[in-house]
Design an enzyme around this catalytic site. Sequence first.
Site, short mmCIF file in Angstrom:
data_model
loop_
_atom_site.label_atom_id
_atom_site.label_comp_id
_atom_site.label_asym_id
_atom_site.label_seq_id
_atom_site.Cartn_x
_atom_site.Cartn_y
_atom_site.Cartn_z
N SER A 120 -85.03 94.58 29.71
CA SER A 120 -84.31 94.25 30.93
C SER A 120 -85.36 94.17 32.03
O SER A 120 -86.06 95.16 32.29
CB SER A 120 -83.30 95.35 31.28
N CYS B 25 -76.42 100.52 32.60
CA CYS B 25 -77.52 100.02 31.77
C CYS B 25 -78.20 101.16 31.02
O CYS B 25 -78.36 102.25 31.55
CB CYS B 25 -78.55 99.28 32.62
N ASP C 174 -75.30 96.39 30.51
CA ASP C 174 -76.50 95.86 29.86
C ASP C 174 -76.99 97.01 28.98
O ASP C 174 -77.75 97.86 29.44
CB ASP C 174 -77.53 95.51 30.95
N TRP D 93 -78.15 98.70 25.03
CA TRP D 93 -78.83 98.35 23.80
C TRP D 93 -78.97 99.54 22.87
O TRP D 93 -78.70 100.65 23.27
CB TRP D 93 -80.20 97.77 24.13
N1 LIG Z 1 -82.95 100.98 20.29
C1 LIG Z 1 -84.18 101.13 20.74
O1 LIG Z 1 -85.07 100.51 20.29
C2 LIG Z 1 -84.45 102.09 21.85
C3 LIG Z 1 -85.58 101.95 22.66
C4 LIG Z 1 -85.77 102.86 23.72
C5 LIG Z 1 -84.85 103.87 23.89
N2 LIG Z 1 -83.81 103.96 23.04
C6 LIG Z 1 -82.82 105.00 23.19
O2 LIG Z 1 -82.25 104.83 24.45
C7 LIG Z 1 -82.02 106.08 25.02
C8 LIG Z 1 -82.64 106.12 26.38
O3 LIG Z 1 -84.03 106.20 26.26
P1 LIG Z 1 -84.90 106.47 27.54
O4 LIG Z 1 -86.27 106.87 27.08
O5 LIG Z 1 -84.78 105.37 28.46
O6 LIG Z 1 -84.15 107.67 28.19
P2 LIG Z 1 -84.28 109.22 27.94
O7 LIG Z 1 -85.41 109.67 28.75
O8 LIG Z 1 -84.25 109.56 26.51
O9 LIG Z 1 -82.91 109.71 28.56
C9 LIG Z 1 -82.66 109.64 29.97
C10 LIG Z 1 -81.69 110.71 30.36
O10 LIG Z 1 -80.43 110.44 29.75
C11 LIG Z 1 -79.96 111.66 29.22
N3 LIG Z 1 -78.94 111.45 28.20
C12 LIG Z 1 -79.03 111.66 26.87
N4 LIG Z 1 -77.83 111.43 26.31
C13 LIG Z 1 -76.99 111.08 27.29
C14 LIG Z 1 -75.61 110.73 27.31
N5 LIG Z 1 -74.88 110.71 26.22
N6 LIG Z 1 -75.07 110.44 28.50
C15 LIG Z 1 -75.80 110.44 29.62
N7 LIG Z 1 -77.09 110.78 29.65
C16 LIG Z 1 -77.68 111.08 28.49
C17 LIG Z 1 -81.20 112.36 28.74
O11 LIG Z 1 -80.95 113.74 28.58
P3 LIG Z 1 -81.46 114.63 27.35
O12 LIG Z 1 -82.57 113.90 26.67
O13 LIG Z 1 -81.91 115.89 27.98
O14 LIG Z 1 -80.26 114.84 26.48
C18 LIG Z 1 -82.14 112.08 29.90
O15 LIG Z 1 -81.93 112.99 30.92
C19 LIG Z 1 -82.56 107.12 24.07
O16 LIG Z 1 -81.46 107.59 23.32
C20 LIG Z 1 -83.49 106.35 23.17
O17 LIG Z 1 -83.52 106.85 21.84
C21 LIG Z 1 -83.56 103.09 22.06
C1 LIG Z 2 -79.16 95.71 20.93
C2 LIG Z 2 -78.13 95.73 19.84
C3 LIG Z 2 -76.79 95.68 20.16
C4 LIG Z 2 -75.80 95.73 19.17
N1 LIG Z 2 -74.48 95.73 19.53
C5 LIG Z 2 -73.55 95.84 18.56
C6 LIG Z 2 -72.16 95.91 18.90
O1 LIG Z 2 -71.76 95.88 20.07
N2 LIG Z 2 -71.26 96.00 17.88
C7 LIG Z 2 -71.63 96.06 16.56
O2 LIG Z 2 -70.77 96.16 15.69
N3 LIG Z 2 -72.94 95.98 16.21
C8 LIG Z 2 -73.90 95.88 17.16
N4 LIG Z 2 -75.23 95.82 16.81
C9 LIG Z 2 -75.62 95.85 15.38
C10 LIG Z 2 -75.93 94.45 14.84
O3 LIG Z 2 -74.79 93.63 14.84
C11 LIG Z 2 -76.42 94.60 13.39
O4 LIG Z 2 -77.70 95.20 13.46
C12 LIG Z 2 -76.50 93.31 12.62
O5 LIG Z 2 -76.85 93.60 11.28
C13 LIG Z 2 -77.53 92.35 13.18
O6 LIG Z 2 -77.45 91.13 12.48
P1 LIG Z 2 -78.52 89.97 12.69
O7 LIG Z 2 -79.81 90.48 12.10
O8 LIG Z 2 -77.99 88.82 11.92
O9 LIG Z 2 -78.65 89.67 14.13
C14 LIG Z 2 -76.20 95.78 17.80
C15 LIG Z 2 -77.57 95.80 17.48
C16 LIG Z 2 -78.52 95.78 18.48
C17 LIG Z 2 -79.99 95.82 18.09
#
Ligand SMILES: NC(=O)c1ccc[n+]([C@@H]2O[C@H](COP(=O)([O-])OP(=O)(O)OC[C@H]3O[C@@H](n4cnc5c(N)ncnc54)[C@H](OP(=O)(O)O)[C@@H]3O)[C@@H](O)[C@H]2O)c1
Ligand SMILES: Cc1cc2nc3c(=O)[nH]c(=O)nc-3n(C[C@H](O)[C@H](O)[C@H](O)COP(=O)(O)O)c2cc1C
Length: 691
Positions: free
Chosen positions: A472, A644, A689, A691
């Site tokens: 973002s 977000c 927004d 993810w």
């Molecule tokens: N999918 C990906 O590739 C990806 C990439 C980056 C981050 N993430 C995930 O996104 C999240 C945010 O990451 P970040 O590094 O930006 O933030 P972060 O520093 O892990 O979290 C920011 C704040 O949000 C709090 N928090 C945790 N769970 C919460 C909830 N359910 N409701 C409200 N606040 C909550 C945290 O508290 P505590 O930690 O003390 O509980 C912390 O104070 C993490 O869970 C991380 O694993 C995913």
């Molecule tokens: C950023 C992100 C958002 C997603 N949002 C949803 C969602 O809202 N609902 C859901 O059922 N799956 C969600 N998924 C899971 C994807 O649909 C799943 O990983 C799927 O296998 C991806 O298929 P593709 O590789 O064909 O894009 C999300 C995955 C990512 C990485």
Amino acid sequence: METKLEFVRSIESALGVSFGEDGDKVILVALTTSLAVIFGLIAFLWKRSGDRTKEIKPVVVPKAMQPLEEEDELDADPSKVKVTVFFGTQTGTAEGFAKALAEEIKARYEKAVVKVVDLDDYATDDEQYKEKLKKEALAFFMVATYGDGEPTDNAARFYKWFSEEKEGDPWLQQLSYGVFGLGNRQYEHFNKIGKVIDDQLCEQGAKRLIPFGLGDDDQCIEDDFSAWRDQLWPELDNILRDEESTPAVATPYTAAILEYRVVIHDSSAGLHENKQLNMMNGNASYDIQHPCVVNVAVQRELHTPESDRSCIHLEFDLAGTGIKYETGDHVGVYAENCEENVEEAARLLGQPLDLTFSIHADNEDGTPLGGSLPPPFPGPCTLRTALSRYADLLNPPKKTALVALAAHSSEPSEAERLRFLSSQQGKDDYSQWVVGSQRSLLEVLAEFPSAKPPLGVFFAAIAPRLLPRYYSISSSPRFVPNRVHVTSALVYGPTPTGRIHKGVCSTWMKNAVPLESSHESSQAPVFIRTSNFKLPADPSVPIVMIGPGTGLAPFRGFLQERYVLKEEGAQLGPALLFFGCRNRRMDFIYEDELTKYEDEGVISELIVAFSREGPQKEYVQHKMMEKAAQIWEMLSQEGYLYVCGDAKGMARDVHRSLHTIVQEQEKVSSSEAEAVVKKLQMNGRYLRDVW
Ligand SMILES: NC(=O)c1ccc[n+]([C@@H]2O[C@H](COP(=O)([O-])OP(=O)(O)OC[C@H]3O[C@@H](n4cnc5c(N)ncnc54)[C@H](OP(=O)(O)O)[C@@H]3O)[C@@H](O)[C@H]2O)c1
Ligand SMILES: Cc1cc2nc3c(=O)[nH]c(=O)nc-3n(C[C@H](O)[C@H](O)[C@H](O)COP(=O)(O)O)c2cc1C
Ligand SMILES: Cc1cc2nc3c(=O)[nH]c(=O)nc-3n(C[C@H](O)[C@H](O)[C@H](O)COP(=O)(O)OP(=O)(O)OC[C@H]3O[C@@H](n4cnc5c(N)ncnc54)[C@H](O)[C@@H]3O)c2cc1C
């Protein structure tokens, strides 16, 4: 000579023309000379010149071509039946399933003429979607759900039209169909897109051949797909099997292992490492297939030294590129694998990193290799470049990859174990040993040392393509016109096997060298992805922003935009910003900027929840409850609410809190409150927004 002919063919195919046999030599000389000059020039500009931002053109990331022979085959033989397999994908899984389904239908039923279609490529407008769909008799849809229960980018146009197409009599009575949805149960809108398409097809009179397939990639989505597909065959036997023909597939169907043709090049012959830059198509705009290579201008750590985590502020320099974006958009970034993983991969494959090669999806005579090979990446290039840019080395391998590895294991016990893991009987082992323990492809390769797949198999069937990561954008073009800012949390942590998982792109950003500290700055191909996460057109409308952690990113852009508007004399409406982090001394990112914006009236109030300072967790939603009356008052004045960040935990909890606020403030029932929240969403005043 072989390589030279190949070279001429690739130029012919890139330009879409044929030079004929006689012209070979002359053309070869002319082309090699002029291309050598162009390659040299562009490589010179891109490589390490201080003036690289000028004359930047899109890089081309190949997209699968759609063969056209099917229509001819149908015209020539009326006994043939057309089958269309559509896909809506973001990261390739749905496309892979669509191709696998198509291949198996082709293998089972002689009379099927099967076509795999990207939903975006199917039609240019709504009218054409309708006209073409009316002519389909048998169709399957493999569709993923993304964002906040949204369609994938390539399905967005189709989905918008199809889900809103309610008028008139049912018009799809001629169609029999099946839908397999790809999703993840941890997201709030699990498989929403597949479900909506399935319902709408049925509503429009189409015949549902098979119940909706609920793919869940939190578990093993390949197993969900196999189970759904197995249900399909009896139905298709009724439609596609000739009475007199032998029973379909006497022996169980096994998909062929995909393999590119590989040409090894003389490394002294001149590398085209940056050949992707030379495959310009005259396209002046940038997108996922045509990213633009830009420099990292600024890179700095946002956490304090006290923090044991990292969050990087990065600025990409857009000067001279023509890239435009709007506040709230996303940037897609193609990062490279880190050197240690690239070296490990080459070692495990038993190949030298400086090996120069190219991969091809056709035979030497130009005929296609068959199967559903993804389009090759540009070459010739070294193995180092191929492994750095194009191979996903860290995700757990798919079952189809294990099958391909088994076929190239010289040790029978290893081959047997790999086959077991990919089989139905080995389902539990696969889900525990591979998925559950987050075993990377590299770890699996290391566990099976006799598996030495040739490069053509490795890049076609084992290592998926390395995909861009989205961020973002944390800036506003009105504030910094030539920059895109990114706020990236470093993914770094142990997996169940003890491996330290270093996220590909966030690690690349952590190690990026900015222009401000070196002329040898880091670069990456990037592109902009538009989003509907936008400020209200009227700046006097009240807004509530909720973004803990990196969820702050787009709001930093919002604040920059409001700052500029204020400077220009606009009357700003009230704005609340809820931010959350662990501890003010460690991860209160952009603290100075945020407090300054509060002091200057760009926002009315900054409300911060510190989750790890006191004895109890304090989160943004707790702070929201404290401000419930104010939030509701702002929303009642046609205000907007934005969320977000993390979708799986935070956004769900914030949604529940919003629901409670509406219920308590309006003194309505739970279902009435839900209706109010839904209406806010429908009207585009509750935007997420996540993810
Ligand atoms: N999918 C990906 O590739 C990806 C990439 C980056 C981050 N993430 C995930 O996104 C999240 C945010 O990451 P970040 O590094 O930006 O933030 P972060 O520093 O892990 O979290 C920011 C704040 O949000 C709090 N928090 C945790 N769970 C919460 C909830 N359910 N409701 C409200 N606040 C909550 C945290 O508290 P505590 O930690 O003390 O509980 C912390 O104070 C993490 O869970 C991380 O694993 C995913
Ligand atoms: C950023 C992100 C958002 C997603 N949002 C949803 C969602 O809202 N609902 C859901 O059922 N799956 C969600 N998924 C899971 C994807 O649909 C799943 O990983 C799927 O296998 C991806 O298929 P593709 O590789 O064909 O894009 C999300 C995955 C990512 C990485
Ligand atoms: C629309 C959108 C906007 C986004 N905006 C931002 C943003 O502004 N800022 C931001 O920081 N991120 C943002 N992200 C997330 C970002 O795209 C990347 O997913 C993130 O930076 C991780 O990428 P990576 O290549 O570093 O990690 P990857 O190499 O992709 O590794 C992460 C994956 O590895 C797996 N994994 C294995 N072990 C671990 C472990 N110990 N810890 C974590 N994961 C592990 C998980 O499956 C995880 O998905 C956004 C995502 C989307 C879709």
